[in-house]
Design an enzyme around this catalytic site. Sequence first.
Site, PDB file in Angstrom:
ATOM      1  N   GLU A 120      13.388   4.092  18.858  1.00 61.38           N
ATOM      2  CA  GLU A 120      12.021   4.281  19.350  1.00 61.38           C
ATOM      3  C   GLU A 120      11.614   3.148  20.277  1.00 61.38           C
ATOM      4  O   GLU A 120      11.989   1.997  20.075  1.00 61.38           O
ATOM      5  CB  GLU A 120      11.036   4.302  18.175  1.00 61.38           C
ATOM      6  CG  GLU A 120      11.104   5.519  17.303  1.00 61.38           C
ATOM      7  CD  GLU A 120      10.125   5.406  16.155  1.00 61.38           C
ATOM      8  OE1 GLU A 120       8.915   5.611  16.377  1.00 61.38           O
ATOM      9  OE2 GLU A 120      10.562   5.099  15.031  1.00 61.38           O
TER      10      GLU A 120
ATOM     11  N   THR B 257      10.315   5.602   6.159  1.00 68.55           N
ATOM     12  CA  THR B 257       9.054   5.819   6.875  1.00 68.55           C
ATOM     13  C   THR B 257       8.458   4.477   7.295  1.00 68.55           C
ATOM     14  O   THR B 257       7.281   4.394   7.620  1.00 68.55           O
ATOM     15  CB  THR B 257       8.039   6.563   5.983  1.00 68.55           C
ATOM     16  OG1 THR B 257       7.871   5.838   4.751  1.00 68.55           O
ATOM     17  CG2 THR B 257       8.504   7.979   5.681  1.00 68.55           C
ATOM     18  N   ALA B 258       9.283   3.424   7.287  1.00 66.19           N
ATOM     19  CA  ALA B 258       8.805   2.078   7.607  1.00 66.19           C
ATOM     20  C   ALA B 258       8.983   1.802   9.095  1.00 66.19           C
ATOM     21  O   ALA B 258       8.142   2.177   9.913  1.00 66.19           O
ATOM     22  CB  ALA B 258       9.530   1.046   6.742  1.00 66.19           C
ATOM     23  N   ARG B 259      10.102   1.174   9.457  1.00 62.08           N
ATOM     24  CA  ARG B 259      10.421   0.916  10.855  1.00 62.08           C
ATOM     25  C   ARG B 259      11.891   1.219  11.099  1.00 62.08           C
ATOM     26  O   ARG B 259      12.746   0.930  10.253  1.00 62.08           O
ATOM     27  CB  ARG B 259      10.119  -0.546  11.236  1.00 62.08           C
ATOM     28  CG  ARG B 259       8.629  -0.873  11.291  1.00 62.08           C
ATOM     29  CD  ARG B 259       7.947  -0.174  12.458  1.00 62.08           C
ATOM     30  NE  ARG B 259       6.544  -0.542  12.603  1.00 62.08           N
ATOM     31  CZ  ARG B 259       5.526   0.167  12.138  1.00 62.08           C
ATOM     32  NH1 ARG B 259       5.766   1.293  11.457  1.00 62.08           N
ATOM     33  NH2 ARG B 259       4.286  -0.222  12.341  1.00 62.08           N
TER      34      ARG B 259
ATOM     35  N   ASP C 234      10.308  -6.257  -4.589  1.00 65.25           N
ATOM     36  CA  ASP C 234       9.356  -6.843  -3.651  1.00 65.25           C
ATOM     37  C   ASP C 234       9.468  -8.356  -3.741  1.00 65.25           C
ATOM     38  O   ASP C 234       9.822  -8.911  -4.795  1.00 65.25           O
ATOM     39  CB  ASP C 234       7.935  -6.394  -3.989  1.00 65.25           C
ATOM     40  CG  ASP C 234       6.944  -6.675  -2.863  1.00 65.25           C
ATOM     41  OD1 ASP C 234       6.607  -5.728  -2.122  1.00 65.25           O
ATOM     42  OD2 ASP C 234       6.526  -7.848  -2.717  1.00 65.25           O
TER      43      ASP C 234
ATOM     44  N   HIS D  32       7.825   9.876  13.855  1.00 66.02           N
ATOM     45  CA  HIS D  32       6.932   8.781  13.454  1.00 66.02           C
ATOM     46  C   HIS D  32       5.523   9.308  13.160  1.00 66.02           C
ATOM     47  O   HIS D  32       4.528   8.832  13.704  1.00 66.02           O
ATOM     48  CB  HIS D  32       6.880   7.710  14.544  1.00 66.02           C
ATOM     49  CG  HIS D  32       6.494   6.357  14.024  1.00 66.02           C
ATOM     50  ND1 HIS D  32       7.187   5.213  14.332  1.00 66.02           N
ATOM     51  CD2 HIS D  32       5.489   5.955  13.203  1.00 66.02           C
ATOM     52  CE1 HIS D  32       6.621   4.172  13.748  1.00 66.02           C
ATOM     53  NE2 HIS D  32       5.590   4.602  13.050  1.00 66.02           N
ATOM     54  N   ILE D  33       5.472  10.288  12.271  1.00 67.99           N
ATOM     55  CA  ILE D  33       4.188  10.934  11.951  1.00 67.99           C
ATOM     56  C   ILE D  33       3.833  10.845  10.470  1.00 67.99           C
ATOM     57  O   ILE D  33       2.897  11.503  10.022  1.00 67.99           O
ATOM     58  CB  ILE D  33       4.190  12.422  12.376  1.00 67.99           C
ATOM     59  CG1 ILE D  33       5.349  13.177  11.725  1.00 67.99           C
ATOM     60  CG2 ILE D  33       4.228  12.541  13.894  1.00 67.99           C
ATOM     61  CD1 ILE D  33       5.261  14.695  11.884  1.00 67.99           C
TER      62      ILE D  33
ATOM     63  N   ASP E  14      11.608   9.246   9.297  1.00 63.40           N
ATOM     64  CA  ASP E  14      10.433   9.413  10.151  1.00 63.40           C
ATOM     65  C   ASP E  14      10.433   8.403  11.291  1.00 63.40           C
ATOM     66  O   ASP E  14       9.652   8.526  12.224  1.00 63.40           O
ATOM     67  CB  ASP E  14       9.147   9.262   9.328  1.00 63.40           C
ATOM     68  CG  ASP E  14       7.898   9.489  10.156  1.00 63.40           C
ATOM     69  OD1 ASP E  14       7.790  10.566  10.791  1.00 63.40           O
ATOM     70  OD2 ASP E  14       7.032   8.592  10.195  1.00 63.40           O
TER      71      ASP E  14
ATOM     72  N   ASN F 235       0.816  -1.216   0.000  1.00 65.01           N
ATOM     73  CA  ASN F 235       0.000   0.000   0.000  1.00 65.01           C
ATOM     74  C   ASN F 235       0.849   1.265   0.000  1.00 65.01           C
ATOM     75  O   ASN F 235       0.580   2.209  -0.755  1.00 65.01           O
ATOM     76  CB  ASN F 235      -0.922  -0.006   1.221  1.00 65.01           C
ATOM     77  CG  ASN F 235      -2.121  -0.911   1.039  1.00 65.01           C
ATOM     78  OD1 ASN F 235      -3.075  -0.557   0.358  1.00 65.01           O
ATOM     79  ND2 ASN F 235      -2.072  -2.098   1.633  1.00 65.01           N
TER      80      ASN F 235
END
Length: 311
Positions: free
Chosen positions: A256, A225-227, A169, A284-285, A251, A149
């Site tokens: 974290e 922006t994943a982990r 992928d 993380h936004i 991000d 997504n």
Amino acid sequence: MKILLLDKNHPLITEQLSQKGFLFEEDFNSTYEEVLKKIEQYDGIIIRSRIPIDQYFLEHAKNLKFIARVGAGMENIDVEFAKKSGIALISSPEGNRDSVAEHVLGMLLILMNRLFISSQEVKNGIWKREENRGDELLGKTFGIIGYGNMGKAVAKRLSGFGCKVIFHDLLSNIGDEFATQVSLETLKKEADILSLHLPITEETHYLVDEQFISDMEKNFYFVNTARGKNVDTKYLVEALKSGKVKGAALDVLEYEKASFENLDTDNEDLEFLLHSEKVIVTPHIAGWTIQSKEKLAQVIVDKILVQFPQT
């Protein structure tokens, strides 16, 4: 069905599901141990990330029929044990993919055009032009790892920027009009920009490490922006210092806490990221817009009602 809400979410969840006959209890403060004592009372739980849903937790949740996570990642849940226990797992990556895609583009444009730095300089009475020359997206090859997504939404946003968009992928033959599927080796050879859109698993933990960075043929911009734990930070810092990574838009951070609510520790690598002009860091936004809060909740409601219709 009796549902336990363990995190605050958009009120449409309780409003719409209550109309369908669901019963709710909100508990945003109890500890893991306190929730454990009462979890067998509930048919479902709706969470974000505050409490880990591990095997021990699930063994106590004897009547649980579903776990709904308002978000994309499921790493806070023992997915395999839940499936073995016949518990349905529901997530809502469709709800914040647009938010993530816009955040990726926003961070990257700010980074490559030195917008934040130059703006702060002007506000402080410093007027530099040559030092703040930007770097254009036009003509660059944008590499995406993970074409679900989030990755697809990013590729779609890039269609007007004159980039060549490629992706890698594990699933095959999923290319579309916005991006071309390639091998990981080809992506490492061609990409000027690398953006991660992966879950965190044993295979993707520290995916971007010393060897991965070394294998990238070009000096490149990096977006995550994943982990945070998809990246071995110490090697990212080394690459930023050497110039192999031209800039990083982050991000998410390795440091974290599991709840994503704050950072776990301070160290030299983190200090470098927080103070380097080559790095943009946000808390993380990426998936955290006004619109995504509602869309995430609506996706969860719709998916619950498909699997567990009430009268």
